[in-house]
Scaffold this active site. Sequence first.
Site, PDB file in Angstrom:
ATOM      1  N   ALA A  48      -8.322   8.021 -17.762  1.00  0.00           N
ATOM      2  CA  ALA A  48      -7.069   8.719 -17.426  1.00  0.00           C
ATOM      3  C   ALA A  48      -7.338  10.117 -16.892  1.00  0.00           C
ATOM      4  O   ALA A  48      -6.477  10.998 -16.943  1.00  0.00           O
ATOM      5  CB  ALA A  48      -6.113   8.784 -18.621  1.00  0.00           C
ATOM      6  N   THR A  50      -7.727  11.182 -13.756  1.00  0.00           N
ATOM      7  CA  THR A  50      -6.910  11.570 -12.604  1.00  0.00           C
ATOM      8  C   THR A  50      -5.501  11.955 -13.034  1.00  0.00           C
ATOM      9  O   THR A  50      -4.933  12.942 -12.541  1.00  0.00           O
ATOM     10  CB  THR A  50      -6.846  10.429 -11.582  1.00  0.00           C
ATOM     11  OG1 THR A  50      -8.167  10.141 -11.115  1.00  0.00           O
ATOM     12  CG2 THR A  50      -5.976  10.805 -10.387  1.00  0.00           C
ATOM     13  N   SER A  51      -4.937  11.199 -13.973  1.00  0.00           N
ATOM     14  CA  SER A  51      -3.600  11.522 -14.473  1.00  0.00           C
ATOM     15  C   SER A  51      -3.566  12.920 -15.073  1.00  0.00           C
ATOM     16  O   SER A  51      -2.660  13.721 -14.803  1.00  0.00           O
ATOM     17  CB  SER A  51      -3.182  10.494 -15.529  1.00  0.00           C
ATOM     18  OG  SER A  51      -3.121   9.198 -14.975  1.00  0.00           O
ATOM     19  N   HIS A 103     -13.324  20.496 -12.494  1.00  0.00           N
ATOM     20  CA  HIS A 103     -13.347  19.119 -12.981  1.00  0.00           C
ATOM     21  C   HIS A 103     -14.227  18.267 -12.074  1.00  0.00           C
ATOM     22  O   HIS A 103     -14.307  18.491 -10.857  1.00  0.00           O
ATOM     23  CB  HIS A 103     -11.932  18.534 -13.042  1.00  0.00           C
ATOM     24  CG  HIS A 103     -11.281  18.356 -11.700  1.00  0.00           C
ATOM     25  ND1 HIS A 103     -11.274  17.154 -11.026  1.00  0.00           N
ATOM     26  CD2 HIS A 103     -10.618  19.228 -10.895  1.00  0.00           C
ATOM     27  CE1 HIS A 103     -10.638  17.297  -9.883  1.00  0.00           C
ATOM     28  NE2 HIS A 103     -10.231  18.543  -9.774  1.00  0.00           N
ATOM     29  N   HIS A 105     -17.113  14.446 -12.189  1.00  0.00           N
ATOM     30  CA  HIS A 105     -17.901  13.469 -12.952  1.00  0.00           C
ATOM     31  C   HIS A 105     -19.335  13.972 -13.110  1.00  0.00           C
ATOM     32  O   HIS A 105     -20.267  13.479 -12.471  1.00  0.00           O
ATOM     33  CB  HIS A 105     -17.886  12.112 -12.239  1.00  0.00           C
ATOM     34  CG  HIS A 105     -16.524  11.487 -12.149  1.00  0.00           C
ATOM     35  ND1 HIS A 105     -15.673  11.406 -13.225  1.00  0.00           N
ATOM     36  CD2 HIS A 105     -15.877  10.891 -11.109  1.00  0.00           C
ATOM     37  CE1 HIS A 105     -14.551  10.804 -12.854  1.00  0.00           C
ATOM     38  NE2 HIS A 105     -14.652  10.484 -11.575  1.00  0.00           N
ATOM     39  N   ARG A 127     -12.417   7.085 -24.150  1.00  0.00           N
ATOM     40  CA  ARG A 127     -11.619   5.853 -24.192  1.00  0.00           C
ATOM     41  C   ARG A 127     -12.394   4.762 -24.912  1.00  0.00           C
ATOM     42  O   ARG A 127     -13.636   4.792 -24.930  1.00  0.00           O
ATOM     43  CB  ARG A 127     -11.293   5.422 -22.752  1.00  0.00           C
ATOM     44  CG  ARG A 127     -10.353   4.226 -22.637  1.00  0.00           C
ATOM     45  CD  ARG A 127     -10.047   3.949 -21.179  1.00  0.00           C
ATOM     46  NE  ARG A 127      -9.054   2.898 -21.017  1.00  0.00           N
ATOM     47  CZ  ARG A 127      -8.583   2.484 -19.851  1.00  0.00           C
ATOM     48  NH1 ARG A 127      -9.023   3.039 -18.716  1.00  0.00           N
ATOM     49  NH2 ARG A 127      -7.673   1.529 -19.786  1.00  0.00           N
ATOM     50  N   SER A 135     -11.529  -1.644 -17.151  1.00  0.00           N
ATOM     51  CA  SER A 135     -10.779  -0.906 -16.138  1.00  0.00           C
ATOM     52  C   SER A 135     -11.665  -0.588 -14.936  1.00  0.00           C
ATOM     53  O   SER A 135     -11.240  -0.730 -13.779  1.00  0.00           O
ATOM     54  CB  SER A 135     -10.211   0.375 -16.745  1.00  0.00           C
ATOM     55  OG  SER A 135      -9.468   1.105 -15.794  1.00  0.00           O
ATOM     56  N   TYR A 242       4.174  16.097 -18.147  1.00  0.00           N
ATOM     57  CA  TYR A 242       3.653  14.752 -18.393  1.00  0.00           C
ATOM     58  C   TYR A 242       4.771  13.791 -18.779  1.00  0.00           C
ATOM     59  O   TYR A 242       4.795  12.631 -18.344  1.00  0.00           O
ATOM     60  CB  TYR A 242       2.596  14.799 -19.490  1.00  0.00           C
ATOM     61  CG  TYR A 242       2.049  13.440 -19.854  1.00  0.00           C
ATOM     62  CD1 TYR A 242       1.108  12.810 -19.050  1.00  0.00           C
ATOM     63  CD2 TYR A 242       2.481  12.779 -20.998  1.00  0.00           C
ATOM     64  CE1 TYR A 242       0.614  11.558 -19.365  1.00  0.00           C
ATOM     65  CE2 TYR A 242       1.989  11.525 -21.326  1.00  0.00           C
ATOM     66  CZ  TYR A 242       1.059  10.922 -20.508  1.00  0.00           C
ATOM     67  OH  TYR A 242       0.582   9.682 -20.835  1.00  0.00           O
ATOM     68  N   THR A 253      -5.040   0.796 -12.607  1.00  0.00           N
ATOM     69  CA  THR A 253      -5.941  -0.106 -11.898  1.00  0.00           C
ATOM     70  C   THR A 253      -5.209  -1.388 -11.534  1.00  0.00           C
ATOM     71  O   THR A 253      -4.517  -1.976 -12.363  1.00  0.00           O
ATOM     72  CB  THR A 253      -7.166  -0.421 -12.772  1.00  0.00           C
ATOM     73  OG1 THR A 253      -7.828   0.811 -13.073  1.00  0.00           O
ATOM     74  CG2 THR A 253      -8.119  -1.351 -12.053  1.00  0.00           C
TER      75      THR A 253
END
Length: 319
Positions: A48, A50-51, A103, A105, A127, A135, A242, A253
């Site tokens: 999550a 990106t959210s 932010h 990866h 997660r 996912s 949110y 996905t």
Amino acid sequence: MYSAERSMARHEVREVEQRQTRDTLRDPPLSPDIEDLVIIYNRVPKTASTSFTNIAYDLCAKNHFHVLHINTTKNNPVMSLQDQMRFVRNVTSWREMKPGFYHGHVAYLDFTKFGVKGKPVYINIVRDPIERLVSYYYFLRFGDDYRPGLRRRKQGDKKTFDECVSSGGSDCAPEKLWLQIPFFCGHYSECWNVGSRWALEQAKLNLVNEYLLVGLTEELEDFIMLLEAALPRFFTGATQLYRTGKKSHLRKTSEKKPPSKESIAKLQQSNIWKMENEFYEFALEQFQFVRAHSVREKDGDLYLLAQNFFYEKIYPKVN
């Protein structure tokens, strides 16, 4: 499990009374330290991220901070030594980008090794490891509703996750579960040795010692609420944003099919899953602990506790 967590918050956190009326409360002026604050969200894929990041993008203009995406070649989470030096120098000395929210990866990077003053504030989200892998498996094949026209690396492969597991495919192998541990472990060779007990323990130490808060994909709203309370300079308004459910804060996905009990059981036989799950459970327990001491429940909703400490017996006395 969620209702049990709510109950824990209700029973473990005693309600405190407001000791001062609202009109006597005054926030102190922003200090230079707050204005120099840098947050690093070294986001794990398919948690999550990106959210959550889109909330930061929506708030940055209103709350007057900068958001920067760390885009690494081929999404490699490990930086070269020279890039580590460049990144640390940029983050600590790029005054025009402060306060800043970075932010990307990338694996955890220990700033203290580089002889610089001031450390960033790390946050992250984890997660359930099998849910994350499922996912990611379907994301590589079908993409998501965020950028539906973008061609993905495994596009055209119609094999389901269950079919992959039953045939022993590489994209669903237990080794693919090894991701959250190395992301928290960092830039050490042992972090990326699949199944390393040292890497697991180092990831745990970093989580509790180096991260302000690590949330859960399954509890994203509570994570955002706690961040807004702890870091209002950045996240004022985030919880309400949110809850509005705007499309920019959602990413799903496409064509994802839940794995069968047989597939789950097969993955759970591996030591790799056991270690990744141990880390996830460790993060879950820590998040529940933080939340239980930060909120109370009333009528099924969680409310942040007011300040529950004050100063007294201050000497020498001032006339």
